[in-house]
Enzyme design. Structure first.
Site, PDB file in Angstrom:
ATOM      1  CE1 TYR A  17      -3.182   2.983   0.781  1.00 46.72           C
ATOM      2  CE2 TYR A  17      -2.524   2.832   3.095  1.00 46.72           C
ATOM      3  CZ  TYR A  17      -3.219   3.472   2.080  1.00 46.72           C
ATOM      4  OH  TYR A  17      -3.960   4.589   2.376  1.00 46.72           O
ATOM      5  CG  ASP A  67       6.360  -6.964  -2.365  1.00 48.59           C
ATOM      6  OD1 ASP A  67       5.814  -7.996  -1.918  1.00 48.59           O
ATOM      7  OD2 ASP A  67       6.041  -5.820  -2.019  1.00 48.59           O
ATOM      8  CG  ASN A  68       7.257 -11.920   0.480  1.00 51.32           C
ATOM      9  OD1 ASN A  68       6.395 -11.039   0.453  1.00 51.32           O
ATOM     10  ND2 ASN A  68       7.583 -12.564   1.597  1.00 51.32           N
ATOM     11  CG  ASN A 127      -0.765  -7.818   2.801  1.00 54.19           C
ATOM     12  OD1 ASN A 127      -1.810  -8.453   2.625  1.00 54.19           O
ATOM     13  ND2 ASN A 127      -0.746  -6.660   3.431  1.00 54.19           N
ATOM     14  CB  SER A 184       4.636   2.047  13.395  1.00 49.95           C
ATOM     15  OG  SER A 184       3.333   2.229  13.889  1.00 49.95           O
ATOM     16  CE1 TYR A 197       3.975  -3.596  12.206  1.00 53.39           C
ATOM     17  CE2 TYR A 197       2.757  -2.073  13.594  1.00 53.39           C
ATOM     18  CZ  TYR A 197       3.431  -2.340  12.426  1.00 53.39           C
ATOM     19  OH  TYR A 197       3.584  -1.353  11.477  1.00 53.39           O
ATOM     20  CE  LYS A 222       7.058  -1.868  11.327  1.00 55.80           C
ATOM     21  NZ  LYS A 222       7.679  -1.973  10.008  1.00 55.80           N
ATOM     22  CE1 TYR A 242       6.620   5.673   7.071  1.00 58.33           C
ATOM     23  CE2 TYR A 242       5.332   3.662   6.862  1.00 58.33           C
ATOM     24  CZ  TYR A 242       6.421   4.426   6.500  1.00 58.33           C
ATOM     25  OH  TYR A 242       7.289   3.939   5.563  1.00 58.33           O
ATOM     26  NE  ARG A 287      -8.773  -1.947  17.303  1.00 54.75           N
ATOM     27  CZ  ARG A 287      -8.405  -1.503  16.098  1.00 54.75           C
ATOM     28  NH1 ARG A 287      -8.808  -2.154  15.001  1.00 54.75           N
ATOM     29  NH2 ARG A 287      -7.668  -0.420  15.963  1.00 54.75           N
TER      30      ARG A 287
HETATM   31  P1  NAD Z   1       1.632  -3.747   2.977  1.00 54.61           P
HETATM   32  O1  NAD Z   1       1.393  -5.069   3.601  1.00 54.61           O
HETATM   33  O2  NAD Z   1       0.643  -3.223   2.008  1.00 54.61           O
HETATM   34  O3  NAD Z   1       3.068  -3.713   2.275  1.00 54.61           O
HETATM   35  C1  NAD Z   1       4.152  -4.499   2.709  1.00 54.61           C
HETATM   36  C2  NAD Z   1       4.744  -5.154   1.478  1.00 54.61           C
HETATM   37  O4  NAD Z   1       5.879  -5.936   1.895  1.00 54.61           O
HETATM   38  C3  NAD Z   1       3.773  -6.099   0.786  1.00 54.61           C
HETATM   39  O5  NAD Z   1       3.814  -5.864  -0.610  1.00 54.61           O
HETATM   40  C4  NAD Z   1       4.316  -7.481   1.124  1.00 54.61           C
HETATM   41  O6  NAD Z   1       4.030  -8.421   0.099  1.00 54.61           O
HETATM   42  C5  NAD Z   1       5.793  -7.211   1.284  1.00 54.61           C
HETATM   43  N1  NAD Z   1       6.532  -8.132   2.173  1.00 54.61           N
HETATM   44  C6  NAD Z   1       6.177  -8.532   3.419  1.00 54.61           C
HETATM   45  N2  NAD Z   1       7.110  -9.341   3.920  1.00 54.61           N
HETATM   46  C7  NAD Z   1       8.081  -9.436   2.991  1.00 54.61           C
HETATM   47  C8  NAD Z   1       9.319 -10.127   2.915  1.00 54.61           C
HETATM   48  N3  NAD Z   1       9.732 -10.893   3.922  1.00 54.61           N
HETATM   49  N4  NAD Z   1      10.063 -10.007   1.806  1.00 54.61           N
HETATM   50  C9  NAD Z   1       9.648  -9.239   0.764  1.00 54.61           C
HETATM   51  N5  NAD Z   1       8.490  -8.575   0.775  1.00 54.61           N
HETATM   52  C10 NAD Z   1       7.713  -8.659   1.874  1.00 54.61           C
HETATM   53  O7  NAD Z   1       1.830  -2.687   4.180  1.00 54.61           O
HETATM   54  P2  NAD Z   1       1.928  -1.104   4.141  1.00 54.61           P
HETATM   55  O8  NAD Z   1       0.711  -0.564   4.780  1.00 54.61           O
HETATM   56  O9  NAD Z   1       2.306  -0.647   2.801  1.00 54.61           O
HETATM   57  O10 NAD Z   1       3.117  -0.890   5.168  1.00 54.61           O
HETATM   58  C11 NAD Z   1       4.460  -0.786   4.736  1.00 54.61           C
HETATM   59  C12 NAD Z   1       5.352  -0.685   5.963  1.00 54.61           C
HETATM   60  O11 NAD Z   1       4.919   0.419   6.764  1.00 54.61           O
HETATM   61  C13 NAD Z   1       5.310  -1.913   6.870  1.00 54.61           C
HETATM   62  O12 NAD Z   1       6.610  -2.142   7.372  1.00 54.61           O
HETATM   63  C14 NAD Z   1       4.381  -1.479   7.992  1.00 54.61           C
HETATM   64  O13 NAD Z   1       4.671  -2.140   9.192  1.00 54.61           O
HETATM   65  C15 NAD Z   1       4.692   0.007   8.092  1.00 54.61           C
HETATM   66  N6  NAD Z   1       3.597   0.806   8.661  1.00 54.61           N
HETATM   67  C16 NAD Z   1       2.353   0.781   8.080  1.00 54.61           C
HETATM   68  C17 NAD Z   1       1.322   1.537   8.640  1.00 54.61           C
HETATM   69  C18 NAD Z   1      -0.051   1.545   8.038  1.00 54.61           C
HETATM   70  O14 NAD Z   1      -0.977   2.064   8.687  1.00 54.61           O
HETATM   71  N7  NAD Z   1      -0.268   1.034   6.834  1.00 54.61           N
HETATM   72  C19 NAD Z   1       1.546   2.323   9.788  1.00 54.61           C
HETATM   73  C20 NAD Z   1       2.831   2.316  10.339  1.00 54.61           C
HETATM   74  C21 NAD Z   1       3.848   1.564   9.770  1.00 54.61           C
HETATM   75  N1  UFG Z   2     -11.820   1.551  14.684  1.00 58.37           N
HETATM   76  C1  UFG Z   2     -13.173   1.320  14.753  1.00 58.37           C
HETATM   77  N2  UFG Z   2     -13.687   0.342  13.964  1.00 58.37           N
HETATM   78  C2  UFG Z   2     -12.924  -0.409  13.112  1.00 58.37           C
HETATM   79  C3  UFG Z   2     -11.540  -0.165  13.054  1.00 58.37           C
HETATM   80  C4  UFG Z   2     -11.026   0.826  13.869  1.00 58.37           C
HETATM   81  O1  UFG Z   2     -13.893   1.969  15.514  1.00 58.37           O
HETATM   82  O2  UFG Z   2     -13.468  -1.299  12.420  1.00 58.37           O
HETATM   83  C5  UFG Z   2     -11.253   2.645  15.498  1.00 58.37           C
HETATM   84  C6  UFG Z   2     -10.158   2.197  16.458  1.00 58.37           C
HETATM   85  O3  UFG Z   2     -10.713   1.779  17.674  1.00 58.37           O
HETATM   86  C7  UFG Z   2      -9.316   3.479  16.568  1.00 58.37           C
HETATM   87  C8  UFG Z   2      -9.460   4.115  15.189  1.00 58.37           C
HETATM   88  O4  UFG Z   2     -10.618   3.549  14.617  1.00 58.37           O
HETATM   89  O5  UFG Z   2      -9.879   4.357  17.524  1.00 58.37           O
HETATM   90  C9  UFG Z   2      -8.276   3.838  14.257  1.00 58.37           C
HETATM   91  O6  UFG Z   2      -8.049   2.440  14.204  1.00 58.37           O
HETATM   92  P1  UFG Z   2      -7.100   1.761  13.087  1.00 58.37           P
HETATM   93  O7  UFG Z   2      -7.148   0.298  13.308  1.00 58.37           O
HETATM   94  O8  UFG Z   2      -7.485   2.286  11.744  1.00 58.37           O
HETATM   95  O9  UFG Z   2      -5.682   2.379  13.419  1.00 58.37           O
HETATM   96  P2  UFG Z   2      -4.755   2.236  14.727  1.00 58.37           P
HETATM   97  O10 UFG Z   2      -4.411   3.623  15.147  1.00 58.37           O
HETATM   98  O11 UFG Z   2      -5.347   1.345  15.718  1.00 58.37           O
HETATM   99  O12 UFG Z   2      -3.463   1.507  14.149  1.00 58.37           O
HETATM  100  C10 UFG Z   2      -2.872   1.842  12.892  1.00 58.37           C
HETATM  101  C11 UFG Z   2      -2.112   0.622  12.376  1.00 58.37           C
HETATM  102  C12 UFG Z   2      -0.936   0.331  13.290  1.00 58.37           C
HETATM  103  C13 UFG Z   2      -0.086   1.572  13.377  1.00 58.37           C
HETATM  104  C14 UFG Z   2      -0.911   2.746  13.874  1.00 58.37           C
HETATM  105  C15 UFG Z   2      -0.094   4.008  13.913  1.00 58.37           C
HETATM  106  O13 UFG Z   2      -2.963  -0.507  12.333  1.00 58.37           O
HETATM  107  O14 UFG Z   2      -0.163  -0.693  12.735  1.00 58.37           O
HETATM  108  O15 UFG Z   2      -2.028   2.944  13.016  1.00 58.37           O
HETATM  109  O16 UFG Z   2       0.502   4.215  12.678  1.00 58.37           O
HETATM  110  F1  UFG Z   2       0.908   1.352  14.257  1.00 58.37           F
END
Ligand code: NAD
Ligand code: UFG
Length: 344
Positions: free
Chosen positions: A13, A33-34, A37, A131, A155, A159, A183, A299
């Site tokens: 993403y 990328d593997n 996801n 994160s 998780y 990080k 992030y 939650r």
């Molecule tokens: P995502 O799952 O969409 O992207 C991760 C990508 O890494 C995927 O394409 C997956 O196929 C690939 N991948 C996973 N394990 C792998 C491996 N061992 N080797 C090669 N490829 C691999 O997730 P995202 O939302 O794009 O997040 C990207 C990064 O940002 C992650 O490290 C995640 O922990 C971090 N992050 C995401 C959020 C969020 O809200 N989306 C918030 C904070 C941090």
């Molecule tokens: N929430 C709902 N209903 C849902 C999902 C979420 O009410 O179906 C609420 C949660 O309780 C929270 C808010 O929406 O109050 C945001 O929840 P998210 O799950 O969207 O996001 P979080 O802040 O819990 O966590 C996300 C990622 C984590 C990351 C974090 C900070 O899942 O991996 O943001 O970047 F660490």
């Protein structure tokens, strides 16, 4: 000569949106990328959107040989990798509680194998996807980068461990640079509607759940708690547009190339909090769709509220999140409505 960056997890993403920004800025991204996801179709969308071809290999970041081959490929093409941008990893908090070893293996061991390969290839800069979850329960808000790190789930601990490892890695060689990007909550999609978030199964996160309710795939949103000490009782988060977050990576690579070496951390957020019900209302008024919801209990593991102090990123990276909550809703809805089943 173009500057090559190795992008692990580039089909995901955030990675896919970041590829668009790297290509626009004139970089040569090389994706590993593997597809655990994501899928190669994402990269074809990026190519169609940018009119540029993307170099990519299917492989695992824990596989030293594929990393060595990619660093060699870039050297042979005359543009050695200058910086690694490390997205690859697992990211579901609940799953990390149930399967902690999968998370330590992928996120921590994967980072070790990557750093070892970087040493062999003499690549000394990395931008890491950290994160806001590394902070844990807020002692004060907004979070600044010097807030203690006390993650509350496996998780988040992966990080924080990688951040600690990167600090040690930089301390061991005065030429190394690591930029940890903490992030906050990225949502939305590229304004074209061509790339976006495509969660497998039931979305864990709020925004994709809202868009799936709006398109009729789910009956109603389940709101986890309305008794928090927040203005309307629902959880407050710092949502930022995924394209703003993507742009932060270009700024971070530029910073890693120009700053004195060392290990740095930056919050990437807007500095503004939005509650669950405020986001629902903004989505409804921006898109004209109705999002029925039901209030459930809290939650487990959720904090009441969190938002960033992004001033370090504003000042040192020259980065600022510019898109509004309405932009996030409009662009996220465009992606969902044009791609009801995501990437299929
Ligand atoms: P995502 O799952 O969409 O992207 C991760 C990508 O890494 C995927 O394409 C997956 O196929 C690939 N991948 C996973 N394990 C792998 C491996 N061992 N080797 C090669 N490829 C691999 O997730 P995202 O939302 O794009 O997040 C990207 C990064 O940002 C992650 O490290 C995640 O922990 C971090 N992050 C995401 C959020 C969020 O809200 N989306 C918030 C904070 C941090
Ligand atoms: N929430 C709902 N209903 C849902 C999902 C979420 O009410 O179906 C609420 C949660 O309780 C929270 C808010 O929406 O109050 C945001 O929840 P998210 O799950 O969207 O996001 P979080 O802040 O819990 O966590 C996300 C990622 C984590 C990351 C974090 C900070 O899942 O991996 O943001 O970047 F660490």
């Amino acid at each position: 000569m173009k500057t090559s960056v190795l992008v692990t997890g580039g089909a995901g993403y955030i990675g896919s949106h970041t590829l668009v920004e790297f290509l626009a800025a004139g970089y040569h991204p090389i994706v590993l990328d593997n597809f655990c996801n994501s899928s190669p179709g994402v990269l074809r969308r990026v190519e169609a959107l940018t009119g540029r071809s993307v170099t990519w290999r299917e492989g695992d970041v824990r596989d030293a040989s594929v990393l060595d081959a990619l660093f060699s490929l870039a050297r042979e093409q005359g543009a050695p990798v200058e910086c690694v941008v490390h997205f690859a990893g697992l990211k579901a908090v609940g799953e990390s509680v149930a399967k902690p070893l999968d998370y330590y293996d992928n996120n921590v061991y994967g980072s070790i194998v990557l750093l070892q390969a970087m040493e062999r290839a003499q690549v000394r800069r990395i931008v890491f996807s950290s994160s806001a979850t590394v902070y844990g329960e807020p002692r004060s808000l907004p979070y600044t980068e010097d807030h203690p790190l006390a993650p509350t789930n496996p998780y988040g601990r992966t990080k924080a461990m990688v951040e600690a490892m990167l600090a040690d890695w930089c301390a061991a060689d005065p030429g190394r640079t690591a930029v940890n990007l903490r992030y906050f909550n990225p949502i939305g999609a590229h304004a074209s509607g061509q790339i976006g978030e495509s969660p497998r199964g039931t979305p864990n996160n709020l925004f994709p759940y809202i868009t799936q309710v709006a398109i009729g795939k789910r009956e109603k949103l389940l709101v986890f708690g309305n008794d928090y000490p927040t203005p309307d009782g629902t959880g407050v988060r710092d949502y930022l547009h995924v394209s703003d977050l993507a742009d932060g990576h270009v700024k971070a690579v530029e910073y890693a190339r120009r700053a004195r070496p060392g290990c740095f951390a930056f919050n990437l957020g807007t500095g503004r909090g939005t509650s669950v019900l405020e986001l629902v209302k903004a989505f409804e008024s921006t898109t004209g769709r109705t999002v029925p919801y039901e209030i459930l209990g809290r939650r487990p593991g959720d904090v009441a509220q969190m938002w960033a102090d992004p001033s370090a990123a504003n000042e040192l990276l020259g980065w600022r999140a510019s898109r509004s909550i309405e932009d996030m809703c409009r662009d996220g809805w465009r992606w969902q409505s044009q791609n009801p089943d995501g990437y299929v």
